[in-house]
Structure formats: C-alpha cells, structure tokens
Design an enzyme around this catalytic site. Structure first.
Site, PDB file in Angstrom:
ATOM      1  CE  LYS A 185       2.901  14.819   9.114  1.00 46.86           C
ATOM      2  NZ  LYS A 185       4.166  14.511   8.773  1.00 46.86           N
TER       3      LYS A 185
ATOM      4  CG  ASP B 169       3.538  14.170  13.473  1.00 48.80           C
ATOM      5  OD1 ASP B 169       3.820  14.943  12.193  1.00 48.80           O
ATOM      6  OD2 ASP B 169       4.290  13.123  12.271  1.00 48.80           O
TER       7      ASP B 169
ATOM      8  CG  ASN C 193       0.741  11.292  10.800  1.00 48.01           C
ATOM      9  OD1 ASN C 193       1.106  10.854   9.949  1.00 48.01           O
ATOM     10  ND2 ASN C 193       1.406  12.073  11.773  1.00 48.01           N
TER      11      ASN C 193
ATOM     12  CG  LEU D 188      -2.050  -0.667   1.422  1.00 42.81           C
ATOM     13  CD1 LEU D 188      -3.036  -1.036   2.684  1.00 42.81           C
ATOM     14  CD2 LEU D 188      -2.942  -0.705   0.028  1.00 42.81           C
TER      15      LEU D 188
END
Length: 671
Positions: A491, A489, A494, A371
């Site tokens: 963003k 984190d 993610n 993937l």
C-alpha cells in the site's frame, strides 16, 4: 429519379442527425461521469463534517485523518497454526444438532456475505464445532467497544442491535451476526442484547480457522495426490503440481450424461474424484458403440486435449453420478513445466555497502530527530558519533507493546527476512540491538517521504509517475517472491522515496517465508488491499501480493480504493465480489484498467505475475510498453520529480540511546 434523390438526401440528413446525437450522448455521458465523481467526493466531505458535528470540540481535520488512518490500519491476526493441542481440541469438539438445527445454520450462513462462500465440505466440518448458548431477556451477547472472538446464529428468540444506545436492527432466527470476529480480533462497534429469552449457536475464531485450515490442507493433499498419480504429470516439480491443483475446477455430471463425444474437439482434462464412467468407441465397421473400458475414482481421461485440438476418438459416458477435477488446455499451458521466474531478476547482482557499524554499540549513535510514530514505538533519524555525514533511521520498538499485542513472532520474522533482503527496492536493515525495554532496528534512511503523503498532496498521480513507482514495487516483490517470501501489505503507506526519488518497500510485520508452492492461513494485511483468499481462508501464497499491487495501481491513478465502505465488513464484502463488477473512473486508461483487472483475478493462479513467466508477464504488459526496466534496476532511469529533502542536521539534538543496556542480538531466546 427525383424521388430517389430526395430519399437519398433525406437518408443522409438522418444519418448526420444520428451521428450528432451519438456525439451528444457521448458528451453527456462524460459529463455525467464527471458529476458522479464530484458527488462522490462531496459525499465524502459531507461525511467528514457530520463526524465533526457528532464529536464537539474535535477539529474536522483531525477526525477525518484519524478515521482514515483507522480504516487503513494494518491488521495482523494471531498466527494460524495446527499445533497438536489446537488440532486435538477442535477434532474432539462435537455438539449434537437436530436435522432442523443443521438446516437453520446452513440457511443462516447463506445470508452472510462472508459465510455464504463456504462450500459444503467446509460447512460439514464447522457444524460439529458450534455449541449452543442461552441468552436471557435483557442480557448482552456482547457490548460496544469490546473485542470479539465469536460469531452467532440465532435459533430462537429476537435480539436487538444498538449503537450509542440507538436501535439499528433486530436479529431474528435463521440469521447470523458477529462474523467479522472469525477473521481477526476486531472491536465491536455495536452491542447485541436479547429482547426475549433466546437460543444461539456459537462458533469461536480459533475453531473456525483451525477447521478451515485443516480442511484446506486435506483438500490440497487429496488434489496433489491425485495429480501425482497421473503418469505424464509426475515429472513436474511440487510447486507446479500445487499450482495446477489450484487451477482445477470441480465439475459434476449426472448418470447417462456424455462428458466427451467421439468426433468432437476437446480442450479439457478430467480426473475422477467420485463415481464411474464408461469409455466407448464407434468403429467404422460396427454400427453400435463398443465399451472399451470403465474408469473410477483416481483415474483420468481427456489428456490428449491438453496437447492438441484434434478430434476425440472415444465417448465418455457417466455410469454413476460423477465428480471430476478439470483443467482446460490454455490454463494448463500457462503453468505446465517448471515455473520460470524472471531470469534477469534472478541473475542480476546488486552491490551494497557493508554494515556501516560492524563494531559499534547502540550508544555510539546520536539521535538527530524523531521521524515518525508507529504502533509499537517510533523512528529516529540518527548518525554515528564518529561520522558526521552519514545518516540512518533507527526503529525503536517497545517490547511490552509487541508482547501485549501478540506480535512477537511477526516482528521476529520481519527481522530475519529483512536482514537478508539485499535488494535496492527494499529499505535495507543493517543490524539490530536491544536493551531491557526496547528493540532497535538500524536501517537506511529514506527521507523523501512516503507515497500516501504524495498522493494526498496531488489527489492522483499521472501515469508516468504511477508507472515508475509501480515498477519499483514490482521489482521488490519479485525479489521477495524469489526468496519464497510473501509481503501481504502492499500500500502507499509502505512505499518510501529515497533522496534520488526511487521507491522502496519498508519492513512490515506481515512478511513471511512460506516455501515454494506452499500456503499460509493467517488473516494479515489492510482492508481494501486484502485478496479474497485471505478473507475466505482457503489458504494462500505469494499471489496475494499481485492482487494488492492491482489495488495499489488503482489508488495511485484514481486517488481512492476500488473496494471501500463505512464498515470493515462492507469493505471485505466488496473485495469478495471482485474487480469485474466495478466501473473504473476516467482517470484510469484502458491499458491501466487491463493491468489492474489481470492482477486482481479472483482465481489466484490466474493473476498476472503468478504464471509460468512470472514477473515478465507484468514487464510485457501494454501499460509498461516502452518502460526501461534495465535502466530502473541500474538506477539510470530518471525518476519523477526528486523530493526536496531538508538537511538532516538542521535540528540536531544531543540525545544518545542508553549506554549500559545496548547490546547486539541475533535471536529472541532471551526476550
């Protein structure tokens, strides 16, 4: 009378003329904003083409894409710790400096966009750790494409800064360079060499971070101890005391100054950290003021102002120069009492499928296709050999790459947190495996793509879509924060979409459990999304996620980051300046702008979602007016257009993972 009518008519004409001019000005301003945005986008395209011409043989698309990926790469510095060895090493460092050298270093710090934010206490702690070094003429301090661990202050001589052999700048005495290396293991994009014999003062990253961490812990300990000694605050839980401590501001008053005047209304509470004040009272039967008491370090006054806006009954006058910690009534009320987390989120029970493969080994999974590629390995789409319908994602992480980058502790934390994270807005980790070379994480498969891909395709998202995806992230963060876990984190890269169009946070090496009201110091996250306190290093908590959430909303609605630049230090400098100096693009509505600004408050304790009502303050913000939060959690809310997911079995391979080495693991003791 005729003259009066003429004047009134002329006045009406002038008013109409001014109205038309105002309308024209508004139209021109809107047109100017549109052209400014067009110029910005064209400039970005021009920069990409310039990059192409500077690297012949490389396609424009690949250069721009790689450059963008590099800018948005997650940075995870080595964990900031105060182990006995580090503490002893830093504590015993003391290099003597003349008064002039100390003045020069302080002056150099004030010219640095990063170091000028250090307070006097922090500078005093850092100064002893700085050691001298002599750089001979023609010698390099460091070269381009090397990793940095130190920053330098020039005391004598001159040094050249060059990139690709071209001179960019000359560093003179009383200037600092290389300070980005104090934050993380960065790669220098320029070289520095001595024009003549030179002398510099050097500070290394480990000493810098350990010193600031120790200073932050000491400062927090002092503040909490002071607040804990205040009788009416002693019933508050520790995390609320820490929150109040974060909100208190330090103020200085000179001898003879009135801090409080009798008969005036007050709204501020004071704790004395240094100096002496006298409390006086003027009674109706006396003409002169009567000294009631004197107060010194550790004592307080003005507490009645926290509960009411009545008149002050005494004067407080400075006897000796005084420093106080202060907090006003409204700020105190926002956090007073035990922090109330979102009760609905806390009590809501989610149902999940149990581990789909409780007795299967690694070799029982069949690889369908790859993937994605990642920093430490890749992600495969897999299925169980005995079940042809159910598909999963298998993250394959190379042990050698993890150990080589010093990320073992971060990956272990991620695994430990995600295995317990049973939240519908976080990608589920079912179990883990390992063999000699790799670690394997079996997770649910979200095949709708990530938000960064969607954002690139559309340019910007409409408010309805942005609101839905943001709400999913809010629920994920609320769940993590209830577990005292910071994500660090947030963003678009993610956030992935499942086959129904719902958004979920993926696992990240930035995940960390820090405890209620506690702080951590590691530099961790993505430049442009980092909160100022991660950069400035005073210690931080889960409120950094609220800052990143504000940046996330800004990017979804505008297609760009609010804090940007060609170099990492430019991005970090813009971040430190804050959100208030920015002009928002017209694509962001007033209510959305309000949400972003309240999430991106420079003071972490003032951010929306971090105060007494927790996530409820976000739920009730005007931008979410009418949004069905219950429907979202029950998954009855209709999402934005559901992504088209190709049948996963169309490209089936017959690959299996190694049979003889796959085994279930629960710890890293043998890694």
């Amino acid at each position: 009378m005729g003259t009066l009518r003429d004047l009134q008519f002329a006045l009406q004409l002038k008013i109409e003329e001014l109205r038309q001019r105002d309308t024209l000005i508004d139209e021109l301003e809107l047109e100017l904003d549109t052209k400014d945005e067009l110029i910005r986008r064209l400039q970005e395209e021009l920069d990409r083409y310039r990059a192409t011409f500077s690297l012949p043989g490389t396609s424009t698309g690949s250069i721009a894409e790689e450059d963008e990926k590099l800018k948005r790469k997650t940075i995870i510095s080595e964990p900031a710790t105060l182990d006995p060895v580090t503490l002893a090493t830093v504590s015993h460092k003391s290099f003597e400096k003349t008064t002039e050298s100390q003045r020069l270093i302080r002056a150099a710090f004030q010219k640095s966009d990063l170091l000028k934010h250090l307070d006097d206490r922090e500078i005093k702690a850092i100064l002893p750790c700085m050691y001298p070094a002599a750089i001979n003429q023609g010698c390099y301090v460091f070269q381009e494409e090397t990793n940095g661990t130190q920053a330098y202050v020039v005391e004598e001589g001159r040094l050249d800064v060059k990139k690709d052999g071209v001179k960019l700048h000359t560093v003179l005495p009383e200037e600092v360079f290389g300070e980005l290396a104090l934050l993380y293991n960065c790669t220098h994009n320029y070289s520095v060499s001595a024009q003549m014999d030179s002398k510099v003062w050097v500070i290394d990253r480990k000493s810098y971070q350990a010193t600031l961490m120790q200073n932050g812990l000491n400062s927090l300990s002092r503040s909490v101890e002071l607040l804990g000694s205040v009788s009416f605050l002693q019933t508050l839980p520790e995390d609320v005391i820490i929150k109040v401590s974060d909100l208190m501001e330090e103020m200085h008053f000179s001898e003879g100054e009135h801090i409080i005047q009798q008969g005036t209304k007050g709204d501020t509470f004071y704790i004395i950290t240094k100096g002496l004040v006298k409390v006086t009272e003027r009674k109706e039967s006396h003409k002169e003021e009567e000294v009631v008491s004197t107060l010194s370090e550790g004592e307080w006054f003005g507490e009645s102002a926290l509960w009411s806006d009545g008149e002050m009954t005494t004067n407080v006058i400075v006897e000796e120069d005084v420093t106080c910690l202060t907090i006003d009534r409204e700020t105190f009320k926002d956090v007073a009492g035990e922090l109330v987390l979102d009760e609905e989120q806390e009590t809501q029970q989610f149902t999940f499928d149990s581990d789909p493969a409780p007795s299967l080994g690694l070799n029982d999974f069949q690889v369908i296709r790859t993937l994605a590629m990642g920093e430490f390995g890749h992600v495969d789409l897999v299925r169980m050999s005995e079940n042809l319908k159910g598909c999963f994602a298998m993250r394959v992480l190379k042990k050698q790459l993890i150990l080589g980058s010093g990320q073992r502790e971060h990956v272990q934390r991620e695994r430990d947190i995600l295995i317990e994270a049973h939240c519908p807005f976080i990608v589920r980790l079912y179990r883990t495996f390992q063999n000699v070379d790799s670690l394997y994480m079996l997770t649910e498969a979200c095949l709708g793509g990530d938000l960064i891909t969607l954002l690139k395709e559309k340019g910007t998202l409409d408010e309805s879509s942005a609101r839905f995806y943001t709400a999913c992230v809010v629920e994920a963060l609320t769940f993590l924060h209830c577990q005292c876990v910071v994500y660090r984190d947030v963003k678009p890269e993610n956030v992935v979409l499942d086959e129904h169009g719902y958004a979920k946070l993926i696992g990240s090496g930035c995940l960390k459990k820090i405890g209620v009201g506690k702080k951590t110091w590691t530099f961790c996250g993505t430049p442009g999304y980092l909160a100022p306190e991660i950069i400035l290093n005073p210690g931080y908590g889960v409120s950094v996620d609220m800052w990143s959430l504000g940046v996330f909303v800004f990017e979804l609605l505008s297609g760009r980051l609010p804090f940007c630049g060609f170099e990492p230090m430019m991005i970090l400098t813009e971040t430190i300046r804050g959100i208030d100096h920015l002009e928002f693009p017209k694509t962001i509505s007033k209510s959305a702008s309000s949400l972003v600004k309240r999430l991106c408050k420079n003071n972490p304790a003032e951010r929306l979602g971090t105060q007494r009502n927790g996530a409820k303050d976000i739920h009730e913000h005007k931008w979410f007016e009418g949004f069905d939060w219950e429907g979202l959690c029950r998954r009855t809310l209709i999402p934005p257009p559901v992504p088209k997911v190709n049948p996963p079995l169309d490209s089936l391979s017959s690959c299996h993972y190694p049979e003889e080495t796959g085994e279930f693991y629960t710890s890293w003791d043998d890694f």
